[in-house]
Design a protein around this motif. Sequence first.
Motif, PDB file in Angstrom:
ATOM      1  N   GLU A  22      40.307  49.184  48.878  1.00 34.08           N
ATOM      2  CA  GLU A  22      40.547  50.562  49.285  1.00 34.08           C
ATOM      3  C   GLU A  22      41.917  50.748  49.926  1.00 34.08           C
ATOM      4  N   ASP A  23      42.615  49.651  50.180  1.00 37.74           N
ATOM      5  CA  ASP A  23      43.942  49.712  50.795  1.00 37.74           C
ATOM      6  C   ASP A  23      44.946  50.309  49.809  1.00 37.74           C
ATOM      7  N   PRO A  24      45.537  51.459  50.135  1.00 48.65           N
ATOM      8  CA  PRO A  24      46.473  52.104  49.207  1.00 48.65           C
ATOM      9  C   PRO A  24      47.756  51.290  49.003  1.00 48.65           C
ATOM     10  N   GLU A  25      48.030  50.337  49.866  1.00 50.49           N
ATOM     11  CA  GLU A  25      49.234  49.514  49.749  1.00 50.49           C
ATOM     12  C   GLU A  25      49.043  48.329  48.796  1.00 50.49           C
ATOM     13  N   LEU A  26      47.819  48.118  48.331  1.00 49.03           N
ATOM     14  CA  LEU A  26      47.507  46.991  47.458  1.00 49.03           C
ATOM     15  C   LEU A  26      48.150  47.197  46.093  1.00 49.03           C
ATOM     16  N   SER A  27      48.825  46.173  45.609  1.00 51.23           N
ATOM     17  CA  SER A  27      49.472  46.286  44.296  1.00 51.23           C
ATOM     18  C   SER A  27      48.417  46.263  43.188  1.00 51.23           C
ATOM     19  N   LEU A  28      48.823  46.668  42.022  1.00 54.11           N
ATOM     20  CA  LEU A  28      47.925  46.671  40.875  1.00 54.11           C
ATOM     21  C   LEU A  28      47.454  45.252  40.571  1.00 54.11           C
ATOM     22  N   GLU A  88      47.198  42.707  42.666  1.00 52.89           N
ATOM     23  CA  GLU A  88      46.266  42.287  43.714  1.00 52.89           C
ATOM     24  C   GLU A  88      44.906  42.961  43.519  1.00 52.89           C
ATOM     25  N   SER A  89      44.932  44.237  43.168  1.00 54.80           N
ATOM     26  CA  SER A  89      43.685  44.964  42.923  1.00 54.80           C
ATOM     27  C   SER A  89      42.908  44.329  41.780  1.00 54.80           C
ATOM     28  N   PHE A  90      43.615  43.986  40.720  1.00 56.57           N
ATOM     29  CA  PHE A  90      42.957  43.371  39.573  1.00 56.57           C
ATOM     30  C   PHE A  90      42.376  42.012  39.941  1.00 56.57           C
ATOM     31  N   ALA A  91      43.104  41.222  40.718  1.00 61.67           N
ATOM     32  CA  ALA A  91      42.604  39.907  41.150  1.00 61.67           C
ATOM     33  C   ALA A  91      41.335  40.069  41.985  1.00 61.67           C
ATOM     34  N   LYS A  92      41.338  41.039  42.899  1.00 62.77           N
ATOM     35  CA  LYS A  92      40.165  41.275  43.737  1.00 62.77           C
ATOM     36  C   LYS A  92      39.002  41.805  42.897  1.00 62.77           C
ATOM     37  N   TYR A  93      39.299  42.642  41.929  1.00 62.03           N
ATOM     38  CA  TYR A  93      38.277  43.166  41.028  1.00 62.03           C
ATOM     39  C   TYR A  93      37.636  42.022  40.241  1.00 62.03           C
TER      40      TYR A  93
END
Length: 66
Positions: free
Chosen positions: A23-29, A31-36
Amino acid sequence: MAEKKISINEQFSKLEKLVKEMEDPELSLEESFAKYSEGLKLLKQCNDSIDRIEKQIEILEEASND
């Protein structure tokens, strides 16, 4: 080396943490994909744990009906 099994409570806690991090808006795409991706693996582990527990309950119920 095989991964250490973690409890279902720990799995859900990790999932919750991942969701908050995503939910962090500063997270890169990236990083988001890795967390996903990590979340999908955890979700599969949760489903496997739930399936295993359900099977154990069914076995216990069958044994108690005999």
